[in-house]
Structures are given as C-alpha cells and as structure tokens.
Design an enzyme around this catalytic site. Structure first.
Site, PDB file in Angstrom:
ATOM      1  N   GLY A  15      40.632  41.002  35.276  1.00 18.87           N
ATOM      2  CA  GLY A  15      40.326  39.972  34.285  1.00 18.87           C
ATOM      3  C   GLY A  15      40.157  40.585  32.915  1.00 18.87           C
ATOM      4  CB  CYS A  16      38.389  39.377  29.893  1.00 14.91           C
ATOM      5  SG  CYS A  16      37.881  39.961  28.263  1.00 14.91           S
TER       6      CYS A  16
END
Length: 214
Positions: A15-16
């Site tokens: 993810g981020c």
C-alpha cells in the site's frame, strides 16, 4: 552498526509507503527504514513516474532490523497483519505483480526467501485463500542496469512522512512491544494470527478469533 547487532534487510510493499513505514518503525528491533520504489524496470524513478503506472515499480519500505530482537518470521507476520494480502492491490483491480500498491516482499538471500515463503504458505492455509503477495529474491537476479540496483530511494519529502506529521502535532511516537503493536495495527475483526510462531496477545476484549489477517 553497533557491536552485538545482527542486522538484516528486507523490503516490503503493501500500500502507501508512508503508512507502512510509520507502522513498522514502531516495532522493537527496527534499526532504520527508507521508503522507495522496487520491482520495476525504470531506473531512478520519481514519485511522479511511478504514479503514471508504467514503471512497474511498487511503493516499498526497506527495513533494516536486528534479528536478535525481532525474528524475521515475526516481522513478516506483522507486515502481513498490516494489509490484506489476499488482494492484488488495495485500490482498483490489476494483474498480480503489477500496481504501485501491490503486496510484495523483496529479499537478498535464500534464508529470508524461505522464511517469507513459509509464512505466506501457512497464512494461505489458515485463511483458505490465495494470497497475492509476491516474494522475490533480488540477490539471485541479474539487474538490467550497470549498478545492479533494484531499490530506488524515494524523495526526501516521503521519508518518515507520517512520523513528521505526528511530531508537528506534538504527538509522541514510541517503540511498542509486538503484542501492543498487533493490538494497535492488526484490527481486522475476521482475522487470524500470521503463524504458529507469532506470540499470543492477552486481550480480554478479543472475541476468540485470531486477529492477524483477513
């Protein structure tokens, strides 16, 4: 590094990278972290390049840790607790192995590769689901650039981003025990422990379900 420290390096994408780095830095035994890009073909990519989705790179966090304090299997289990490893990526649908937010683990030796694959296999069995997480041993691969480089450090503004935001709000950031970390970051209601090697959390509010992953 300091005498007595057994440092190892592993790189995670889930993810981020802002949030993955911030969470992992709170585990005991973490020596240092760097966010960056890996898994693609474009050398020296910028954040803008990666967001164009044609570099093949994922947003990743390279973690240096003391394996005497935090065993590799424990760290991998905690990483798997941090996101849903059954989805190809968190935002949108892409083929496995693509997308900047895909689930991935990069190692540089066969020992960590074996540990990571064992963790994923047990996780998949416990979940009765296929995982999308890819494991790549970059130490066994030949790179397409003269420096044999596969990890590219992201711009300074991305390093420890969430930690700097918290400090600006005068929020104290501290190292947590693994038990407390899991209670803080592994909050999926329908989940299981990542492995038989992961410690059990004494939580009176637990409904009896394991809490590690969906």
């Amino acid at each position: 590094y300091y005498s007595g420290i057994h440092s190892q390096t592993i790189t995670f994408g889930g993810g981020c990278f802002w949030h993955v780095e911030h969470s992992l830095r709170r585990l005991p035994g973490i020596i240092s972290t760097k966010v960056g890009y890996a898994g693609g073909t474009t050398p020296s990519p910028s954040y803008q390049d990666v967001c164009k989705k044609n570099t093949g790179h994922a947003e990743v966090v390279q973690v240096v840790f003391d394996s005497r304090v935090l065993e590799p299997r424990m760290l991998i289990d905690c990483f798997l607790a941090l996101h849903d490893p059954t989805k190809v990526r968190a935002l949108g649908k892409h083929a496995q192995g693509t997308g900047q937010y895909r689930s991935c683990i990069f190692v540089t030796n066969s020992e960590l590769e074996i540990i990571a694959k064992e963790a994923l296999k047990e996780c998949s069995t416990q979940l009765d689901k296929v995982l999308s997480t890819e494991v790549r041993n970059m130490g066994a691969m030949e790179m397409d650039n003269t420096n044999n480089q596969w990890f590219w450090v992201a711009e300074e503004r991305h390093q420890r981003h969430d930690e700097r935001k918290s400090q600006a709000k005068d929020t104290q950031i501290s190292t947590m025990t693994v038990s407390d970390w899991l209670l803080e970051y592994a909050k999926r209601s329908e989940s299981i422990w990542g492995s038989t090697q992961t410690i059990k959390v004494d939580d009176s509010s637990d409904d009896g379900m394991a809490r590690m992953m969906i």
